[in-house]
Design an enzyme around this catalytic site. Structure first.
Site, PDB file in Angstrom:
ATOM      1  N   PRO A 106      11.589 -18.291  -0.274  1.00 58.73           N
ATOM      2  CA  PRO A 106      11.547 -18.439   1.179  1.00 58.73           C
ATOM      3  C   PRO A 106      10.106 -18.532   1.685  1.00 58.73           C
ATOM      4  O   PRO A 106       9.202 -17.951   1.089  1.00 58.73           O
ATOM      5  CB  PRO A 106      12.177 -17.139   1.711  1.00 58.73           C
ATOM      6  CG  PRO A 106      12.804 -16.472   0.558  1.00 58.73           C
ATOM      7  CD  PRO A 106      12.211 -17.021  -0.691  1.00 58.73           C
ATOM      8  N   GLU A 332      -3.060   9.166  -4.431  1.00 59.54           N
ATOM      9  CA  GLU A 332      -3.678   7.836  -4.280  1.00 59.54           C
ATOM     10  C   GLU A 332      -5.026   7.767  -4.995  1.00 59.54           C
ATOM     11  O   GLU A 332      -5.358   6.746  -5.601  1.00 59.54           O
ATOM     12  CB  GLU A 332      -3.849   7.471  -2.798  1.00 59.54           C
ATOM     13  CG  GLU A 332      -2.552   7.382  -2.005  1.00 59.54           C
ATOM     14  CD  GLU A 332      -1.491   6.518  -2.659  1.00 59.54           C
ATOM     15  OE1 GLU A 332      -1.843   5.545  -3.351  1.00 59.54           O
ATOM     16  OE2 GLU A 332      -0.293   6.849  -2.504  1.00 59.54           O
TER      17      GLU A 332
END
Ligand code: ATP
Length: 507
Positions: A106, A332
């Site tokens: 798409p 993180e």
């Protein structure tokens, strides 16, 4: 006024039938029913049901407005030459091209390509979606297909053009393999009608009709559609490569004021996997961020933040607990430190701002567009994915559900490795492996890489803690800041006391 005329006509019919000795009641009943349909708009609905699919769209898109997609454009242009120079093709006895199928993910520009094809051949352009043809009532879809072809020819004649392009998006809905929907022959009838219309297209029709179909699910299509003489050409429209992304970014920023620091090449490098539609949205989001800051120009940082927004979603107001934020920061930083150890310069940014599903995230700069991966590269990626969990274990003493997404990604990567013969099992057919053996191979690789991630975390414990404190305070660290700290080595820029004041350094 119309109503009065109708009433007059009904009275006339009643009078005439009475004096002729006929029973006027059936005619009156029929008239009354028609009147009801008219009044309730039912006639309009029936008319729309039977012929309403597909709209003529005024269109001026050209191939120059489509970035990247060089291979798709080339193939399409070659096919269109026959249409453009129809007489020459006819003189050589070449039968006209009937259909082109654009297949790809798409947002890669399939609609744009179809529109550009229409402009290039000076054709009228009608667009419809496969789902518009699917109705509960038998025969309606087939009638809509007929009417669409008819309208394309009429529109061509009306506008004095010799070509018409009918674009059918999601053609897999309409043209999926026949017989799939048991007891629902409507799909089949509609598809048959499309095939009949395409078979019936002749070069002597006056207006030549070209059907351009688009799909993300090429595998679903009925083989009859792909037979020569129907969709003769299959053009693949892939996600753009780095050069393609740069071209698309240039196109979508051409009308925007850019600050001198904007480096579209860097943005193109950092947007691996983005489609044209993503890039269009990225340029737009960057402009919106600049507007929010009342800036006259769009800067590089707006683009960088827009990348996060397009890939992960809008920033959320949700504020996790302080303890959670500390855990997210450690997690993180774990990813980031291992990423830098594996491939220096690979961290683009890391943050503890919640976006979409993520409480925090580390974004990597893809080195280059790769289509093949080596075992050492994949193992490195696994180590990076598992480093968040390893950091939590080593620094906080336990793990959390925050690593779930990382684990899912890691497992899917290991499965690819097993299929590619990169595990201790050697070359195997994954489908035929007993579940236990597959699990064992997956676990072995994951454990090896996690052990390595834990080793790095233990070795750089102080540095990771100091970076996590800094991230907790600043919320976002750029790759350059991270690398500067890593080069400083073990000098903690953020001493433990600073974080103790936040009261969250639990470990
Ligand atoms: P879908 O399969 O979802 O229907 P599509 O492949 O037909 O998508 P388009 O509708 O052509 O995609 O593209 C959507 C938007 O993305 C376009 O309007 C355009 O702004 C942008 N875009 C996509 N690809 C390109 C490209 N190659 N060059 C420039 N813009 C593009």
């Amino acid at each position: 006024m119309k109503r009065e005329i109708l009433l007059g006509v009904a009275a006339g019919v009643f009078f005439f039938a009475s004096i002729s000795g006929l029973n006027p009641l059936p005619a009156l009943l029929f008239g009354f029913l028609l009147y009801l349909l008219y009044e309730t708009g039912g006639l309009r609905i029936i008319r729309r049901q039977l012929g309403g699919s597909g709209q003529e769209v005024k269109n001026q898109v050209t191939f120059q407005q489509i970035g990247g997609q060089a291979a798709a454009k080339k193939e399409l242009l070659e096919a269109l030459e026959f249409m453009k120079d129809g007489n020459k093709a006819a003189a050589l006895g070449i039968r006209p091209l009937k259909g082109i199928l654009l297949a790809g993910p798409p947002g890669t520009g399939k609609t744009l390509l179809a529109k550009a094809a229409a402009t290039y051949t000076d054709a009228v352009f009608l667009a419809a979606a496969g789902s518009e043809f699917i109705e509960m009532y038998a025969g309606v879809g087939a009638q809509r297909v007929r009417s669409l072809f008819q309208r394309a020819r009429e529109a061509g004649r009306r506008e004095g053009r010799s070509n018409a392009v009918i674009f059918i998006d999601e053609i897999d809905v309409l043209g999926s393999k026949r017989g799939q929907y048991q007891g629902h022959m409507e799909y089949d009838q509609t598809l048959n009608q499309l095939l009949t219309e395409m078979d019936g297209m002749k070069s002597t029709d006056g207006v030549r009709v070209l059907v351009v179909g688009a799909t993300n699910r090429e595998d679903m299509l009925d083989p009859a559609l792909l037979r020569p003489g129907r969709f003769d050409r299959l053009v693949r429209v892939e996600l753009p490569d780095q050069e393609g992304r740069l071209q698309i970014l240039k196109l979508h920023t051409a009308n925007k004021p850019l600050a001198p620091d904007v480096d579209l090449k860097q943005i193109a490098r950092e947007t691996f996997g983005f489609s044209g539609a993503h890039l269009e949205s990225l340029a737009n989001e960057a402009a919106i961020l600049a507007l929010r800051e009342n800036a006259a120009q769009i800067g590089q940082r707006h683009f960088l933040e827009a990348i996060d927004k397009v890939s992960l979603g809008e920033k959320l107001d949700r504020r996790p607990q302080k303890e959670e934020l500390w855990r997210v920061a450690v997690h993180e930083v774990g990813h980031a430190v291992v990423s830098e150890a594996f491939r220096p310069g690979s961290v683009a940014s890391l943050t503890i701002t919640s976006r979409g599903q993520a409480l925090g995230y580390m974004r990597q700069v893809p080195e280059d567009d790769y289509y093949l991966y080596t075992e050492s590269y994949l193992r490195g990626q696994l180590r990076i994915l598992l480093a968040g969990m390893a950091a939590e274990e080593v620094l906080l003493g336990n793990r959390s559900t925050g690593a779930q997404g990382d684990l899912e990604q890691a497992i899917s990567t290991v499965k690819k490795m097993v299929a590619a013969g990169m595990s201790s099992l050697g070359i195997v057919s994954v489908a035929d492996l007993p579940a236990g053996e597959l699990q064992g191979a997956i676990r072995d690789i994951l454990n090896e890489e996690k052990a390595e991630a834990r080793r790095i975390m233990t070795e750089k414990k102080e540095l990771v803690l100091s970076l996590a404190r800094e991230l907790l305070e600043k919320e976002r660290l750029a790759g350059e800041e991270l690398r500067a700290r890593l080069q400083d080595g073990h000098e903690p820029a953020y001493p433990a006391e600073a974080a103790d004041q936040t009261g969250v350094l639990a470990s």
